[in-house]
Write a protein that holds these residues in place. Structure first.
Motif, PDB file in Angstrom:
ATOM      1  N   SER A 284       0.815  -1.214   0.000  1.00 45.91           N
ATOM      2  CA  SER A 284       0.000   0.000   0.000  1.00 45.91           C
ATOM      3  C   SER A 284       0.850   1.267   0.000  1.00 45.91           C
ATOM      4  CB  SER A 284      -0.933   0.007   1.224  1.00 45.91           C
ATOM      5  OG  SER A 284      -0.173   0.021   2.432  1.00 45.91           O
ATOM      6  N   LEU A 285       2.147   1.126   0.272  1.00 47.64           N
ATOM      7  CA  LEU A 285       3.039   2.295   0.320  1.00 47.64           C
ATOM      8  C   LEU A 285       4.027   2.340  -0.848  1.00 47.64           C
ATOM      9  CD1 LEU A 285       3.940   2.259   4.129  1.00 47.64           C
ATOM     10  CD2 LEU A 285       2.108   3.522   2.997  1.00 47.64           C
ATOM     11  N   SER A 286       4.065   1.292  -1.652  1.00 43.22           N
ATOM     12  CA  SER A 286       5.094   1.190  -2.690  1.00 43.22           C
ATOM     13  C   SER A 286       5.042   2.349  -3.680  1.00 43.22           C
ATOM     14  CB  SER A 286       4.953  -0.149  -3.438  1.00 43.22           C
ATOM     15  OG  SER A 286       3.677  -0.243  -4.049  1.00 43.22           O
ATOM     16  N   HIS A 287       3.814   2.864  -3.954  1.00 46.92           N
ATOM     17  CA  HIS A 287       3.704   3.992  -4.879  1.00 46.92           C
ATOM     18  C   HIS A 287       4.391   5.230  -4.316  1.00 46.92           C
ATOM     19  CE1 HIS A 287       1.116   2.127  -7.877  1.00 46.92           C
ATOM     20  NE2 HIS A 287       0.407   1.593  -6.893  1.00 46.92           N
ATOM     21  N   GLY A 288       4.332   5.400  -3.017  1.00 48.26           N
ATOM     22  CA  GLY A 288       4.998   6.544  -2.386  1.00 48.26           C
ATOM     23  C   GLY A 288       6.511   6.432  -2.489  1.00 48.26           C
ATOM     24  N   PHE A 289       7.045   5.219  -2.235  1.00 51.16           N
ATOM     25  CA  PHE A 289       8.485   5.011  -2.339  1.00 51.16           C
ATOM     26  C   PHE A 289       8.950   5.262  -3.788  1.00 51.16           C
ATOM     27  CE2 PHE A 289       7.502   1.729   1.093  1.00 51.16           C
ATOM     28  CZ  PHE A 289       7.769   2.626   2.129  1.00 51.16           C
ATOM     29  N   ASN A 290       8.201   4.749  -4.731  1.00 53.70           N
ATOM     30  CA  ASN A 290       8.572   4.934  -6.138  1.00 53.70           C
ATOM     31  C   ASN A 290       8.494   6.400  -6.566  1.00 53.70           C
ATOM     32  OD1 ASN A 290       8.952   2.182  -6.448  1.00 53.70           O
ATOM     33  ND2 ASN A 290       6.880   1.813  -7.202  1.00 53.70           N
ATOM     34  N   LEU A 291       7.498   7.117  -6.043  1.00 59.02           N
ATOM     35  CA  LEU A 291       7.337   8.526  -6.397  1.00 59.02           C
ATOM     36  C   LEU A 291       8.525   9.348  -5.903  1.00 59.02           C
ATOM     37  CD1 LEU A 291       5.684  10.737  -7.670  1.00 59.02           C
ATOM     38  CD2 LEU A 291       4.284  10.844  -5.604  1.00 59.02           C
ATOM     39  N   ILE A 292       8.992   9.043  -4.695  1.00 60.16           N
ATOM     40  CA  ILE A 292      10.172   9.741  -4.159  1.00 60.16           C
ATOM     41  C   ILE A 292      11.390   9.448  -5.027  1.00 60.16           C
ATOM     42  CG2 ILE A 292      11.834   9.744  -2.249  1.00 60.16           C
ATOM     43  CD1 ILE A 292       9.507   9.508  -0.338  1.00 60.16           C
ATOM     44  N   SER A 293      11.614   8.164  -5.335  1.00 60.27           N
ATOM     45  CA  SER A 293      12.769   7.759  -6.140  1.00 60.27           C
ATOM     46  C   SER A 293      12.726   8.398  -7.525  1.00 60.27           C
ATOM     47  CB  SER A 293      12.805   6.236  -6.259  1.00 60.27           C
ATOM     48  OG  SER A 293      13.831   5.821  -7.103  1.00 60.27           O
TER      49      SER A 293
ATOM     50  N   TYR B   2      12.021   1.415   8.251  1.00 59.28           N
ATOM     51  CA  TYR B   2      12.377   2.725   7.711  1.00 59.28           C
ATOM     52  C   TYR B   2      13.404   2.619   6.583  1.00 59.28           C
ATOM     53  CZ  TYR B   2       9.780   4.927  11.491  1.00 59.28           C
ATOM     54  OH  TYR B   2       8.773   5.333  12.326  1.00 59.28           O
ATOM     55  N   TYR B   3      13.950   1.411   6.393  1.00 60.36           N
ATOM     56  CA  TYR B   3      14.906   1.222   5.297  1.00 60.36           C
ATOM     57  C   TYR B   3      14.252   1.492   3.935  1.00 60.36           C
ATOM     58  CZ  TYR B   3      18.436  -0.768   2.249  1.00 60.36           C
ATOM     59  OH  TYR B   3      19.364  -0.937   1.260  1.00 60.36           O
ATOM     60  N   HIS B   4      12.952   1.237   3.819  1.00 64.75           N
ATOM     61  CA  HIS B   4      12.254   1.506   2.559  1.00 64.75           C
ATOM     62  C   HIS B   4      12.453   2.959   2.130  1.00 64.75           C
ATOM     63  CE1 HIS B   4      10.276  -2.352   2.387  1.00 64.75           C
ATOM     64  NE2 HIS B   4       9.737  -2.189   3.591  1.00 64.75           N
ATOM     65  N   LEU B   5      12.398   3.866   3.128  1.00 65.03           N
ATOM     66  CA  LEU B   5      12.563   5.283   2.821  1.00 65.03           C
ATOM     67  C   LEU B   5      14.010   5.611   2.463  1.00 65.03           C
ATOM     68  CD1 LEU B   5      10.284   6.797   5.584  1.00 65.03           C
ATOM     69  CD2 LEU B   5       9.935   6.965   3.125  1.00 65.03           C
ATOM     70  N   LEU B   6      14.952   4.996   3.194  1.00 62.81           N
ATOM     71  CA  LEU B   6      16.358   5.216   2.872  1.00 62.81           C
ATOM     72  C   LEU B   6      16.669   4.753   1.453  1.00 62.81           C
ATOM     73  CD1 LEU B   6      18.151   4.121   6.178  1.00 62.81           C
ATOM     74  CD2 LEU B   6      18.371   6.346   5.071  1.00 62.81           C
ATOM     75  N   GLN B   7      16.151   3.581   1.124  1.00 63.78           N
ATOM     76  CA  GLN B   7      16.424   3.039  -0.212  1.00 63.78           C
ATOM     77  C   GLN B   7      15.852   3.936  -1.310  1.00 63.78           C
ATOM     78  OE1 GLN B   7      14.426   1.060  -2.658  1.00 63.78           O
ATOM     79  NE2 GLN B   7      15.815  -0.563  -3.326  1.00 63.78           N
ATOM     80  N   SER B   8      14.635   4.432  -1.117  1.00 67.74           N
ATOM     81  CA  SER B   8      14.027   5.290  -2.140  1.00 67.74           C
ATOM     82  C   SER B   8      14.780   6.608  -2.287  1.00 67.74           C
ATOM     83  CB  SER B   8      12.552   5.555  -1.794  1.00 67.74           C
ATOM     84  OG  SER B   8      12.431   6.249  -0.570  1.00 67.74           O
TER      85      SER B   8
ATOM     86  N   TYR C 239      18.128   6.928  -1.894  1.00 75.49           N
ATOM     87  CA  TYR C 239      19.466   6.700  -2.441  1.00 75.49           C
ATOM     88  C   TYR C 239      19.466   5.949  -3.771  1.00 75.49           C
ATOM     89  CZ  TYR C 239      22.065   8.432   1.579  1.00 75.49           C
ATOM     90  OH  TYR C 239      22.625   9.246   2.534  1.00 75.49           O
ATOM     91  N   LEU C 240      18.310   5.478  -4.221  1.00 78.81           N
ATOM     92  CA  LEU C 240      18.263   4.588  -5.383  1.00 78.81           C
ATOM     93  C   LEU C 240      18.600   5.298  -6.688  1.00 78.81           C
ATOM     94  CD1 LEU C 240      17.561   1.573  -5.873  1.00 78.81           C
ATOM     95  CD2 LEU C 240      15.297   2.335  -6.586  1.00 78.81           C
ATOM     96  N   SER C 241      18.193   6.548  -6.847  1.00 78.11           N
ATOM     97  CA  SER C 241      18.260   7.201  -8.161  1.00 78.11           C
ATOM     98  C   SER C 241      19.197   8.392  -8.193  1.00 78.11           C
ATOM     99  CB  SER C 241      16.848   7.650  -8.577  1.00 78.11           C
ATOM    100  OG  SER C 241      15.982   6.555  -8.655  1.00 78.11           O
ATOM    101  N   LEU C 242      20.267   8.328  -7.439  1.00 75.42           N
ATOM    102  CA  LEU C 242      21.223   9.437  -7.406  1.00 75.42           C
ATOM    103  C   LEU C 242      22.090   9.442  -8.659  1.00 75.42           C
ATOM    104  CD1 LEU C 242      22.412   9.109  -3.689  1.00 75.42           C
ATOM    105  CD2 LEU C 242      20.607  10.593  -4.592  1.00 75.42           C
ATOM    106  N   HIS C 243      22.603  10.630  -8.981  1.00 76.68           N
ATOM    107  CA  HIS C 243      23.555  10.736 -10.087  1.00 76.68           C
ATOM    108  C   HIS C 243      24.858  10.031  -9.715  1.00 76.68           C
ATOM    109  CE1 HIS C 243      21.316  13.526 -12.645  1.00 76.68           C
ATOM    110  NE2 HIS C 243      20.949  14.159 -11.547  1.00 76.68           N
ATOM    111  N   GLN C 244      25.625   9.655 -10.741  1.00 80.21           N
ATOM    112  CA  GLN C 244      26.874   8.924 -10.499  1.00 80.21           C
ATOM    113  C   GLN C 244      27.893   9.764  -9.731  1.00 80.21           C
ATOM    114  OE1 GLN C 244      28.207   7.545 -14.348  1.00 80.21           O
ATOM    115  NE2 GLN C 244      26.234   6.577 -14.808  1.00 80.21           N
ATOM    116  N   SER C 245      27.848  11.064  -9.889  1.00 76.55           N
ATOM    117  CA  SER C 245      28.832  11.930  -9.236  1.00 76.55           C
ATOM    118  C   SER C 245      28.449  12.288  -7.803  1.00 76.55           C
ATOM    119  CB  SER C 245      29.015  13.213 -10.056  1.00 76.55           C
ATOM    120  OG  SER C 245      27.771  13.887 -10.196  1.00 76.55           O
ATOM    121  N   VAL C 246      27.232  11.907  -7.383  1.00 75.94           N
ATOM    122  CA  VAL C 246      26.786  12.250  -6.031  1.00 75.94           C
ATOM    123  C   VAL C 246      27.405  11.271  -5.026  1.00 75.94           C
ATOM    124  CG1 VAL C 246      24.796  12.343  -4.490  1.00 75.94           C
ATOM    125  CG2 VAL C 246      24.645  13.318  -6.795  1.00 75.94           C
ATOM    126  N   TYR C 247      28.066  11.828  -3.995  1.00 78.54           N
ATOM    127  CA  TYR C 247      28.689  10.995  -2.954  1.00 78.54           C
ATOM    128  C   TYR C 247      28.807  11.847  -1.705  1.00 78.54           C
ATOM    129  CZ  TYR C 247      31.659   7.296  -1.050  1.00 78.54           C
ATOM    130  OH  TYR C 247      32.153   6.256  -0.298  1.00 78.54           O
TER     131      TYR C 247
END
Length: 970
Positions: free
Chosen positions: A608-617, A649-655, A657-665
């Motif tokens: 029920s929350l997966s759409h929210g995680f995907n929207l953030i990512s 809460y890892y679901h939120l962390l993953q969303s 960090y999942l779609s960062l640019h390659q130069s982001v660190y």
């Protein structure tokens, strides 16, 4: 040694010493160092050059030509070049054995820096008089063609001055050429020759020499190392036949003659020649042939089964219309031609009984309309009213909807040619017809009407908006058909772009009641889908998003539905570009709103929350590097603190960090890596383990080469070294992690992926873990849209699957597989083979063919589909390794023709049996013929039509084996 050869013994050495040609470089060195002159060498070679034996004179010319070849191109003076050229010209009168080195030598002289064109005329005169080109060997004929081409390219004006004698010489040289390699060279050279050298009264002779090859009827020898295909020759010949306007009458008579033949290739080549000729010939050239050409084009353009022939006819028609349109308004030829097409095709459309017939005929109209601006105006002005009238005849529902599609295509062509103002009165009638269609209760009518309206939206009058909105909102509120809902939403979106104020008042604030959006729960999801789509339009963004985000911020009971609608529409890049998402995030704080809602609902089921995680990512993916870093620094610390208390809460962390640019660190990356690794192996929730593996893969894939990558990679190795290998339950989880690591590394092209792949391959020798190993290989070979994609800024090597194939093939040579693990081992091969081009398998057939054959005995439909396809490829290439196993393979394929679990397996096995019969020699197939015919009989009664069709094709081919006049199909 060289100096002794420079005197009277040089001729004797050339005649008697077989090793004399090894001395040419020494002689050249003496010439360059001025120890001897080239003239002196010629004088000392007089004995061999005037020897009464042609064989010796040939040796002398070969030796002298070898000297020239090693000389620098700028070494000889103008006088020396002229002297040597004259010497070679004189040798053209010698014995036929001397001619090859003379031709080779003259090619070398021509490339000398100080070569002057004024001697070329004398050379060509003697060449054409003394040397019969077609009496020479293939390579010598090629050298003659090469000389002719280079001379023209060197000084075309001088070659023009040689007049008709030169042209006649060229005609005589190429007349009768039969070698495909030489022909290809000649065909590639002739258009340049014809367009640069006037041929005058020799037009007829030149065309006859070229046209005798048309159409190309040639099959290359499979043993030819430099094989020239029929298609290569046909493509090269075509421009020759229409290279100059003077060929027009002869060319058109020729292609009309061949169009009238029964030979399919002759028709295809003639239609392609017609299309090519339109680039050169003037419109008036076609006038005497117009009616005949159209009759032949019409016959082939409506061919139902031969797609290649039909496409060639379309290309010819398009080229002809385009050519004739250049004479529009000067005479009536073009107008009469278009009228003839319209009369023929309108009659054909009216007589159409099926949609297939209607589409074939309408494509002819569209091809002609799309060929030029004048044809577009003429055809659309006539066809749009005619098609609207045709719809009114109510011939059949399917034909009526097909006519709507034709109207939209005609409009698109008018738009392309920018003639909408000229056909304004005609196109304005289309929206009214669309309204008639969408007012029907039939879904097919409505969808066709809406699709057409979306295409012609620019001519929609405002007074028609309300009735369309009524129909559209009824669909959105009441229809359960997903495809109709989708097209309805898309149509509203199109209308909103043209009439934003009307749609805002009629629909957003009116029918959808945006300000009280969730009070009416009937059809709420559909209204939300519509509104989130409209929110992508600038005029609607602020009004709609503020209301939707208010529902999310207030944690309304329907907030989840709002998030789902936003996620589904905002992931559509056709609606929401990166720039649009950046604007929305900047103006409305979308991520913060979704994040706050997720934090309050975090313990609800993940689905029920997966759409929210995907929207953030998805939203973070669109942001710049700087904004991504700000977002991480704003939220990561708080999320890590919450994670320490609850892994959910890892679901939120993953969303995040999942779609960062390659130069982001940033500094928290190491913490995220360790947290993720721990969850990969120790979390009790499968969805969290999977997400953790994915994030580990993303971090490894995107980390920039150097210190950042090395740090994360060492952390990974250190963690896995320390983790306990004794826990049996960890082994399957470790294998899954290995697969994600290997996939991340191979996709970025990192060599260390082999280390992890080796660990996976080693599991295939274990009956206990081979299944997990096969799933790991499947994961590596699978493309994911939601993970490791370019949308998420991951590195994706284009050839990573090919590299996987090569590495997997090498590693599996070193393992032994037990019988219990054999199926999973073969399944791994199926996953690998399915992901690479078949052409890559040629060099590995000795290893792969036995694997493929063995796989045919297992009951796994996905594996069987891949393996039968691969076997068919090997069969088509006529590999002996497969034919040697025919006794084993054919019964297995017969068994698969009755494979109940999959229609695809039955079709592929029948296709493979057909390929056997169509590829291998009769002598190998004949012993199996009767058994195969009997065994294929049950497939003729298969419950699936496609299987029956393939069975008929396969059985018919086997029946023809050994029959008189048997010929394999192409």
């Amino acid at each position: 040694m060289a100096s002794s050869l420079l005197y009277s013994r040089l001729s004797d050495e050339i005649i008697k010493n077989k090793d004399i040609f090894d001395q040419t470089k020494n002689v050249v060195a003496d010439i360059i160092s001025r120890h001897v002159t080239l003239t002196h060498i010629v004088e000392n070679m007089s004995g061999v050059l005037t020897n009464k034996e042609p064989e010796n004179r040939e040796k002398g010319m070969k030796f002298f030509t070898a000297l020239l070849k090693d000389l620098p191109k700028d070494y000889l003076t103008e006088i020396e070049v002229k002297f040597i050229a004259s010497f070679y010209i004189d040798r053209l009168k010698d014995n036929h054995r001397v001619i090859p080195p003379v031709l080779e030598g003259y090619l070398i002289i021509m490339n000398m820096k100080n070569y002057k064109m004024d001697i070329s005329g004398e050379f060509l005169t003697d060449l054409f008089r003394e040397v019969s080109c077609q009496a020479q060997l293939r390579t010598d004929r090629h050298n003659i063609y090469l000389i002719l081409r280079k001379l023209i390219e060197k000084d075309v004006n001088y070659m023009k001055s040689l007049g008709p004698d030169f042209v006649y010489g060229v005609i005589a040289a190429i007349d009768g050429e039969r070698d495909p390699r030489n022909l290809l060279y000649v065909f590639e050279f002739l258009p340049y020759f014809l367009t640069n050298i006037p041929i005058g009264h020799l037009t007829e002779e030149m065309f006859d020499v070229i046209s005798c090859y048309f159409p190309i009827d040639f099959q290359p020898s499979p043993d030819d190392p430099s094989m020239v295909s029929r298609e290569d020759l046909a493509s090269a010949l075509c421009p020759c036949l229409c290279a100059i306007p003077e060929f027009a009458e002869n060319c058109l008579v020729l292609l009309i003659e061949k169009l009238d033949s029964t030979l399919r290739l002759a028709k295809v080549d003639s239609l392609r020649l017609l299309a090519q000729s339109c680039k050169t010939f003037k419109p008036e050239s076609y006038v005497p042939f117009i009616k005949t050409l159209w009759s032949y084009i019409q016959r082939e353009i409506t061919h139902r089964t031969d797609e290649e022939l039909r496409m060639a006819a379309h290309e010819a028609l398009s080229a002809l219309v385009q050519n004739l349109s250049t004479s529009a308004n000067t005479d009536q030829t073009f107008e009469n031609f278009i009228k003839g097409i319209l009369i023929s095709m309108q009659t054909a459309l009216a007589d159409s009984k099926t949609v297939a017939q209607f589409v074939i005929n309408s494509k002819v109209i569209l091809t002609a309309a799309n060929a030029s601006k004048p044809s577009c105006v003429m055809i659309t002005k006539s066809m749009i009213p005619a098609t609207i009238a045709y719809y009114g005849f109510k011939t059949s529902a399917k034909l009526q909807t097909a006519s709507l599609d034709l109207l939209s295509d005609l409009y698109e062509i008018g738009k392309h040619w920018e003639v909408l103002t000229e056909i304004d009165n005609e196109v304005k009638e289309i929206p009214a017809l669309c309204l008639t269609a969408v007012s029907e209760t039939s879904k097919e009518f409505q969808m066709a009407g809406f699709r057409t309206l979306a295409k012609v939206i620019n001519v929609l009058d405002s007074d028609l908006v309300l009735p369309f909105v009524e129909v559209l909102t009824h669909n959105i509120q009441h229809s359960q058909e997903r495809d109709l809902l989708k097209v309805s939403v898309e149509t509203v979106h199109c209308i909103a772009r043209k009439y934003p104020e009307l749609i805002m008042n009629l629909l957003v604030l009116g029918k959808c009641d945006l300000e009280n959006l969730t009070e009416d729960t009937t059809g709420l999801e559909k209204r939300l889908s519509l509104l989130s789509s409209l929110a992508s339009i600038d005029d609607f963004t602020k009004v709609i998003l503020e209301e939707m985000l208010k529902i999310i911020t207030n944690n309304d009971k329907d907030a989840g539905k709002v998030v789902e609608a936003l996620n589904e529409t905002m992931s559509d890049t056709n609606l929401y570009t990166d720039e649009k998402l950046i604007q929305i995030e900047s103006d409305h704080g979308l991520i913060d709103s979704i994040l706050r809602w997720l934090l309050t609902e975090i313990h609800r089921p993940h689905e029920s929350l997966s759409h929210g995680f995907n929207l953030i990512s998805n939203t973070i993916s669109s942001l710049s590097c700087e904004k991504q870093l700000k977002m991480l620094s704003k939220h990561t610390g708080n999320l890590l603190e919450k994670f320490k208390k609850d892994e959910v809460y890892y679901h939120l962390l993953q969303s995040m960090y999942l779609s960062l640019h390659q130069s982001v660190y940033e500094s928290k990356f190491e913490d995220i890596m360790l947290v993720s690794l721990d969850l990969c192996l120790n979390s009790d929730k499968e969805v969290i383990r999977m997400k953790a593996c994915v994030l580990v893969a993303h971090l490894l894939n995107k980390a920039e080469s150097g210190q950042k990558f090395e740090l994360l990679y060492e952390m990974l190795k250190e963690y896995l070294t320390k983790c306990s290998k004794d826990k049996q339950e960890l082994c399957p989880r470790i294998i899954v992690l290995y697969s994600w690591i290997a996939k991340a590394l191979i996709m970025r092209g990192h060599d260390m992926f082999v280390f992890w792949l080796k660990k996976i391959v080693s599991t295939l020798s274990s009956a206990e873990y081979c299944h997990q190993g096969s799933e790991a290989v499947q994961l590596i070979m699978t493309d994911f849209t939601e993970y490791l994609s370019t949308k998420q800024h991951c590195r994706v090597s284009l050839l990573y699957k090919q590299r996987m194939f090569q590495s997997f093939s090498a590693l599996t040579k070193k393992i032994s597989v037990s019988e219990d693990a054999k199926e999973d081992y073969l399944l791994c091969w199926a996953y690998v083979l399915n992901g690479v081009p078949k052409s890559l398998l040629k060099n590995e057939v000795a290893k792969i063919a036995p694997i493929v054959i063995e796989s045919l005995t297992y009951d796994h439909k996905e594996m069987l589909v891949v393996m039968t396809e691969t076997l068919s490829y090997f069969v088509q290439l006529q590999f002996a390794l497969v034919s040697d196993s025919m006794q084993t393979v054919l019964p297995r394929l017969i068994n698969l023709t009755r494979y109940a679990q999959s229609m695809d397996v039955r079709i592929k096995s029948l296709q493979c049996l057909y390929d056997f019969a169509n590829s291998y020699p009769t002598i190998l197939l004949l012993p199996h013929k009767q058994d195969i015919l009997i065994d294929l009989a049950p497939s003729l009664d298969d419950k699936k039509r496609l299987v029956r069709n393939m069975a008929v094709k396969a059985r018919t081919r086997w029946f023809l084996i050994g029959a008189p006049g048997e010929a394999k199909e192409n």
